[in-house]
Design a protein around this motif. Structure first.
Motif, PDB file in Angstrom:
ATOM      1  N   ALA A 158      -5.732  -3.543  -0.106  1.00  0.00           N
ATOM      2  CA  ALA A 158      -6.567  -3.037  -1.190  1.00  0.00           C
ATOM      3  C   ALA A 158      -6.949  -4.149  -2.164  1.00  0.00           C
ATOM      4  CB  ALA A 158      -5.829  -1.928  -1.935  1.00  0.00           C
ATOM      5  N   ASP A 159      -8.188  -4.109  -2.644  1.00  0.00           N
ATOM      6  CA  ASP A 159      -8.600  -5.044  -3.687  1.00  0.00           C
ATOM      7  C   ASP A 159      -8.646  -4.375  -5.055  1.00  0.00           C
ATOM      8  OD1 ASP A 159     -10.790  -3.447  -3.214  1.00  0.00           O
ATOM      9  OD2 ASP A 159     -12.256  -5.079  -3.174  1.00  0.00           O
ATOM     10  N   MET A 160      -8.463  -3.044  -5.070  1.00  0.00           N
ATOM     11  CA  MET A 160      -8.398  -2.305  -6.327  1.00  0.00           C
ATOM     12  C   MET A 160      -7.455  -1.123  -6.131  1.00  0.00           C
ATOM     13  SD  MET A 160      -9.478   0.550  -8.128  1.00  0.00           S
ATOM     14  CE  MET A 160      -9.834   0.997  -9.808  1.00  0.00           C
ATOM     15  N   VAL A 161      -6.459  -0.990  -6.990  1.00  0.00           N
ATOM     16  CA  VAL A 161      -5.467   0.082  -6.887  1.00  0.00           C
ATOM     17  C   VAL A 161      -5.493   0.902  -8.169  1.00  0.00           C
ATOM     18  CG1 VAL A 161      -3.052   0.677  -6.491  1.00  0.00           C
ATOM     19  CG2 VAL A 161      -4.008  -1.385  -5.444  1.00  0.00           C
ATOM     20  N   LEU A 162      -5.720   2.194  -8.036  1.00  0.00           N
ATOM     21  CA  LEU A 162      -5.671   3.111  -9.168  1.00  0.00           C
ATOM     22  C   LEU A 162      -4.401   3.940  -9.050  1.00  0.00           C
ATOM     23  CD1 LEU A 162      -6.838   4.476 -11.669  1.00  0.00           C
ATOM     24  CD2 LEU A 162      -8.231   5.926 -10.153  1.00  0.00           C
ATOM     25  N   VAL A 163      -3.441   3.674  -9.932  1.00  0.00           N
ATOM     26  CA  VAL A 163      -2.175   4.407  -9.941  1.00  0.00           C
ATOM     27  C   VAL A 163      -2.342   5.609 -10.853  1.00  0.00           C
ATOM     28  CG1 VAL A 163       0.288   4.304 -10.430  1.00  0.00           C
ATOM     29  CG2 VAL A 163      -0.886   2.278  -9.543  1.00  0.00           C
ATOM     30  N   LEU A 164      -2.272   6.789 -10.274  1.00  0.00           N
ATOM     31  CA  LEU A 164      -2.491   8.038 -11.012  1.00  0.00           C
ATOM     32  C   LEU A 164      -1.206   8.860 -11.035  1.00  0.00           C
ATOM     33  CD1 LEU A 164      -5.962   9.100  -9.592  1.00  0.00           C
ATOM     34  CD2 LEU A 164      -5.484   8.616 -11.989  1.00  0.00           C
ATOM     35  N   GLY A 165      -0.383   8.683 -12.049  1.00  0.00           N
ATOM     36  CA  GLY A 165       0.833   9.469 -12.155  1.00  0.00           C
ATOM     37  C   GLY A 165       1.862   9.083 -11.126  1.00  0.00           C
ATOM     38  N   SER A 166       2.569   7.987 -11.372  1.00  0.00           N
ATOM     39  CA  SER A 166       3.604   7.545 -10.435  1.00  0.00           C
ATOM     40  C   SER A 166       4.618   6.686 -11.168  1.00  0.00           C
ATOM     41  CB  SER A 166       2.988   6.738  -9.283  1.00  0.00           C
ATOM     42  OG  SER A 166       3.998   6.332  -8.378  1.00  0.00           O
ATOM     43  N   ASP A 167       5.887   6.973 -10.944  1.00  0.00           N
ATOM     44  CA  ASP A 167       6.950   6.131 -11.509  1.00  0.00           C
ATOM     45  C   ASP A 167       7.263   4.953 -10.606  1.00  0.00           C
ATOM     46  OD1 ASP A 167       7.196   7.809 -13.704  1.00  0.00           O
ATOM     47  OD2 ASP A 167       8.790   9.007 -12.803  1.00  0.00           O
ATOM     48  N   VAL A 168       7.155   5.158  -9.291  1.00  0.00           N
ATOM     49  CA  VAL A 168       7.444   4.094  -8.327  1.00  0.00           C
ATOM     50  C   VAL A 168       6.271   4.020  -7.345  1.00  0.00           C
ATOM     51  CG1 VAL A 168       9.138   3.156  -6.704  1.00  0.00           C
ATOM     52  CG2 VAL A 168       9.896   4.678  -8.538  1.00  0.00           C
ATOM     53  N   PRO A 169       5.176   3.371  -7.744  1.00  0.00           N
ATOM     54  CA  PRO A 169       4.018   3.319  -6.850  1.00  0.00           C
ATOM     55  C   PRO A 169       4.249   2.474  -5.609  1.00  0.00           C
ATOM     56  CG  PRO A 169       3.647   1.993  -8.817  1.00  0.00           C
ATOM     57  CD  PRO A 169       4.917   2.740  -9.040  1.00  0.00           C
ATOM     58  N   TRP A 170       5.220   1.555  -5.668  1.00  0.00           N
ATOM     59  CA  TRP A 170       5.597   0.752  -4.504  1.00  0.00           C
ATOM     60  C   TRP A 170       6.923   0.076  -4.800  1.00  0.00           C
ATOM     61  CZ3 TRP A 170       0.739  -0.131  -6.911  1.00  0.00           C
ATOM     62  CH2 TRP A 170       0.746  -1.094  -7.921  1.00  0.00           C
ATOM     63  N   ILE A 171       7.571  -0.449  -3.750  1.00  0.00           N
ATOM     64  CA  ILE A 171       8.820  -1.211  -3.890  1.00  0.00           C
ATOM     65  C   ILE A 171       8.439  -2.692  -3.893  1.00  0.00           C
ATOM     66  CG2 ILE A 171      11.105  -1.665  -2.944  1.00  0.00           C
ATOM     67  CD1 ILE A 171      10.831   1.222  -3.697  1.00  0.00           C
ATOM     68  N   PRO A 172       8.461  -3.379  -5.037  1.00  0.00           N
ATOM     69  CA  PRO A 172       7.918  -4.744  -5.119  1.00  0.00           C
ATOM     70  C   PRO A 172       8.536  -5.737  -4.139  1.00  0.00           C
ATOM     71  CG  PRO A 172       8.317  -3.864  -7.318  1.00  0.00           C
ATOM     72  CD  PRO A 172       8.916  -2.890  -6.353  1.00  0.00           C
ATOM     73  N   VAL A 173       9.829  -5.615  -3.837  1.00  0.00           N
ATOM     74  CA  VAL A 173      10.480  -6.604  -3.004  1.00  0.00           C
ATOM     75  C   VAL A 173      10.010  -6.551  -1.554  1.00  0.00           C
ATOM     76  CG1 VAL A 173      12.484  -5.188  -2.335  1.00  0.00           C
ATOM     77  CG2 VAL A 173      12.729  -7.674  -2.549  1.00  0.00           C
ATOM     78  N   SER A 174       9.447  -5.415  -1.127  1.00  0.00           N
ATOM     79  CA  SER A 174       9.079  -5.283   0.281  1.00  0.00           C
ATOM     80  C   SER A 174       7.672  -4.748   0.509  1.00  0.00           C
ATOM     81  CB  SER A 174      10.072  -4.357   0.999  1.00  0.00           C
ATOM     82  OG  SER A 174      10.117  -3.089   0.366  1.00  0.00           O
ATOM     83  N   ASN A 175       7.055  -4.184  -0.504  1.00  0.00           N
ATOM     84  CA  ASN A 175       5.783  -3.494  -0.282  1.00  0.00           C
ATOM     85  C   ASN A 175       5.013  -3.446  -1.590  1.00  0.00           C
ATOM     86  OD1 ASN A 175       3.750  -1.716   0.701  1.00  0.00           O
ATOM     87  ND2 ASN A 175       4.925   0.039  -0.043  1.00  0.00           N
ATOM     88  N   ARG A 176       3.981  -4.285  -1.697  1.00  0.00           N
ATOM     89  CA  ARG A 176       3.242  -4.335  -2.945  1.00  0.00           C
ATOM     90  C   ARG A 176       1.793  -4.719  -2.665  1.00  0.00           C
ATOM     91  NH1 ARG A 176       6.428  -8.635  -6.236  1.00  0.00           N
ATOM     92  NH2 ARG A 176       4.966  -7.968  -7.859  1.00  0.00           N
ATOM     93  N   ALA A 230     -15.455  -1.978  -5.919  1.00  0.00           N
ATOM     94  CA  ALA A 230     -14.394  -2.463  -5.036  1.00  0.00           C
ATOM     95  C   ALA A 230     -14.770  -2.245  -3.577  1.00  0.00           C
ATOM     96  CB  ALA A 230     -13.085  -1.735  -5.343  1.00  0.00           C
ATOM     97  N   LYS A 231     -14.322  -3.167  -2.724  1.00  0.00           N
ATOM     98  CA  LYS A 231     -14.562  -3.026  -1.286  1.00  0.00           C
ATOM     99  C   LYS A 231     -13.514  -2.125  -0.641  1.00  0.00           C
ATOM    100  CE  LYS A 231     -17.074  -7.326  -0.287  1.00  0.00           C
ATOM    101  NZ  LYS A 231     -17.344  -7.679  -1.698  1.00  0.00           N
ATOM    102  N   LYS A 232     -12.267  -2.276  -1.077  1.00  0.00           N
ATOM    103  CA  LYS A 232     -11.180  -1.490  -0.487  1.00  0.00           C
ATOM    104  C   LYS A 232     -10.305  -0.895  -1.595  1.00  0.00           C
ATOM    105  CE  LYS A 232     -10.794  -3.727   4.034  1.00  0.00           C
ATOM    106  NZ  LYS A 232      -9.873  -4.348   5.012  1.00  0.00           N
ATOM    107  N   PRO A 233     -10.818   0.078  -2.317  1.00  0.00           N
ATOM    108  CA  PRO A 233      -9.986   0.727  -3.339  1.00  0.00           C
ATOM    109  C   PRO A 233      -8.992   1.697  -2.707  1.00  0.00           C
ATOM    110  CG  PRO A 233     -12.105   1.809  -3.210  1.00  0.00           C
ATOM    111  CD  PRO A 233     -12.159   0.652  -2.237  1.00  0.00           C
ATOM    112  N   VAL A 234      -7.912   1.958  -3.404  1.00  0.00           N
ATOM    113  CA  VAL A 234      -6.934   2.948  -2.962  1.00  0.00           C
ATOM    114  C   VAL A 234      -6.339   3.620  -4.194  1.00  0.00           C
ATOM    115  CG1 VAL A 234      -4.990   1.317  -2.901  1.00  0.00           C
ATOM    116  CG2 VAL A 234      -4.907   3.378  -1.505  1.00  0.00           C
TER     117      VAL A 234
END
Length: 571
Positions: A283-301, A218-222
């Motif tokens: 980000a072009d690759m997102v690794l979610v490690l233990g999260s119930d709400v990794p983002w708010i889809p309506v405003s931030n995804r 990935a170029k911009k992983p997070v």
């Protein structure tokens, strides 16, 4: 006089399983437990039972058990009174369930006989009134396991099974009930067999290779995480993984120190973010490690074409009816183990060193820019205490190993950004949405870490939700002093913000009519002073704040609780 009953065996089983404390709100359904404790003390054998901690309010009892478990990882027990006590723990049970914290909750049940057939039968009017159709159903949406003790002969089996389920990942509360007659049943003494938690799961080798390849190409992983730091030993593994590839880490609705705030790869925090987070959006690759709400889809995804991977102890979120993260891979694994696997795999992978260096430089530049902005926000004003200034003063008054409980709600973002915690295990949140957790949790945390300074940062509404009169009394009785710093804006800010987000130009906004003011203001520290003998002050002058914080910390270190209400701009 019976010397060994179901109640004796129940308490003995808790002791066998390593339960240190039983936080109790006793009632008419607990004569068997009360007698068992009294007899054990008279015989000099009380050390085989958990130490009982009397809590005048049930919510304090359960949140104290949660706080202890959050520090130690070990479940504690809570005893409440039939259906009424069960309902009184409701909000705190929600927190323990959503935070996946092991707790054993026991409640008596109304006696099942009424003509004197058995010892413990009905002999008080309340026994008819508190007899309900489905007492266990009250909590079934929040527990991993519930059962009724129907005979004393297998009570130890039930206790050890319940605790095994509570401990096993994903951890959570369990609930047992027992009628008075059963708890008074005479038994022969016999040892129980404690059951260990299920061993943690690891990633399959093919899954490790898949995620590692995605990270290295990935170029911009997070990385996005909320509770990787529940296990403090997972934090250095996350640091090891991210340092190899210069991956920025975004903490979304964090309830622990998941990544050191002092590390330049720390990309910040997000809560109810109203606009896209640039780190996540790019980000072009997102690794979610233990999260119930990794983002708010309506405003931030993330971007629509970003590759998303989810690794979690609970990747399906089965207790959340509506939940969806558009990931190409979901994996169930212990986060510490999974991070170690991924870090090892990356260490032997081919890496584009130039790309990593470019990413690291960008992360450092963003981190430094962020630091300047936050430092400017902490500047003291001549006649007003801002939340940013307040939190910076707290940061200066405590040490890096102080355990901070954050329950500031609309101040969550400010607390995280300006407290800058870096030591794993030194920041705790409730993990749920029921307010008042801090009050009891501070007691449990202090009992679990008696040599640590414990500080709670809360809003004024949250402080009142915590039943401070009960919590301060318990803290005083059991030698568990802590400092509570109240961000006192004289009202509920969260409902106002929620209303404005949905009705920005509505009648409530036009008329400033939100029903959230706490006027006339209450003497919040006075509650603690009256109920728990605490040191208490209210401050509105920015110049006085650092001095009073220092005094408060010294007071707590000397063994006396302290509450400091800090007046900020009113809601």
């Amino acid at each position: 006089m019976p010397e060994y009953t179901t109640s004796t065996a129940f308490l003995e089983a808790l002791g066998e399983a390593g339960v240190r404390y039983l936080f109790a709100n006793l009632g008419s359904d607990h004569p068997g437990l009360i007698e068992a404790y009294a007899l054990a003390r008279a015989q000099g054998r009380a050390d085989r039972f958990p130490e009982i901690v009397i809590c005048p309010h049930e919510s304090v009892a359960l949140s104290a058990a949660q706080g202890y478990a959050q520090v130690t990882g070990e479940p504690q027990a809570v005893v409440v009174h039939v259906d009424c006590g069960t309902q009184n723990v409701g909000g705190m049970l929600h927190n323990a369930a959503k935070a996946r914290i092991p707790v054993l909750l026991f409640a008596g049940a109304s006696p099942v006989t009424q003509e004197g057939e058995l010892p413990g039968g009905r002999n008080e009017f309340i026994h008819w009134i508190q007899d309900v159709h489905d007492q266990r159903g009250i909590v079934r949406g929040y527990t991993k396991y519930d059962n009724e003790i129907r005979t004393g002969h297998n009570v130890k089996q039930l206790v050890h099974r319940a605790l095994q389920i509570a401990r096993s990942s994903p951890a959570g509360p369990v609930y047992l009930v027992g009628a008075r007659e059963v708890m008074e049943q005479v038994l022969d003494s016999r040892p129980g067999v404690p059951l260990p938690a299920v061993e943690p799961a690891v990633l399959a080798p093919s899954t490790v290779r898949h995620i590692a390849k995605a990270l290295t190409t990935a170029k911009k992983p997070v990385v996005v995480t909320s509770y990787a730091g529940r296990d403090p030993l997972a934090v250095p593994e996350l640091v090891r993984l991210c340092e190899q590839l210069a991956i920025p880490v975004l903490e979304s609705v964090p309830t622990y120190v998941n990544f050191p705030a002092s590390n330049p790869l720390h990309a910040g925090y997000q809560w109810n973010t109203r606009e896209p987070n640039p780190v996540l959006a790019e980000a072009d690759m997102v690794l979610v490690l233990g999260s119930d709400v990794p983002w708010i889809p309506v405003s931030n995804r993330p971007a629509a074409d970003a590759r998303v991977f989810v690794v979690d102890i609970d990747p399906l979120k089965e207790q959340m009816p509506l939940w969806q993260v558009p990931a190409e891979l979901f994996a169930c694994a212990d986060l510490r183990a999974a991070l170690g696997q991924l870090a090892d795999a990356v260490a032997t992978s081919e890496i584009d060193a130039e790309l990593v260096a470019t990413r690291r430089a960008a992360a450092v530049a963003g981190y430094e820019r962020q630091g300047v902005e936050r430092s400017l926000a902490e500047t003291a004003l001549p006649d007003e205490i801002t939340p940013e200034y307040l939190v910076s003063c707290v940061r200066e008054a405590i040490t890096e190993d102080t355990i901070v409980l954050s329950e500031a709600i609309t101040g969550f973002q400010v607390v995280n950004e300006h407290l800058r915690r870096s030591v794993p295990g030194t920041l705790l949140g409730s993990g749920g949405g029921s307010l008042g957790w801090h009050a009891g949790a501070a007691i449990g945390v202090k009992l679990a870490a008696p040599d640590s300074l414990v500080v709670s940062l809360v809003g004024d509404g949250t402080y009142l939700f915590g039943v401070p009169s009960s919590a301060q009394w318990v803290a005083r009785r059991y030698g568990a002093p802590s400092l509570t710093v109240i961000i006192d804006n004289q009202g509920w800010k969260a409902p106002k913000q929620s209303t404005l987000a949905v009705h920005p130009t509505g009648a409530a906004a036009r008329n400033d009519d939100f029903g959230v003011s706490f006027a006339p203001s209450a003497d919040l520290p006075g509650i603690a002073m009256a109920a728990g003998g605490a040191w208490g002050r209210t401050v509105a002058d920015p110049a006085e704040l650092p001095v009073l914080l220092k005094d408060a910390v010294e007071m707590v270190r000397s063994g006396r609780g302290a509450v400091l209400a800090v007046r900020c701009e009113p809601v």
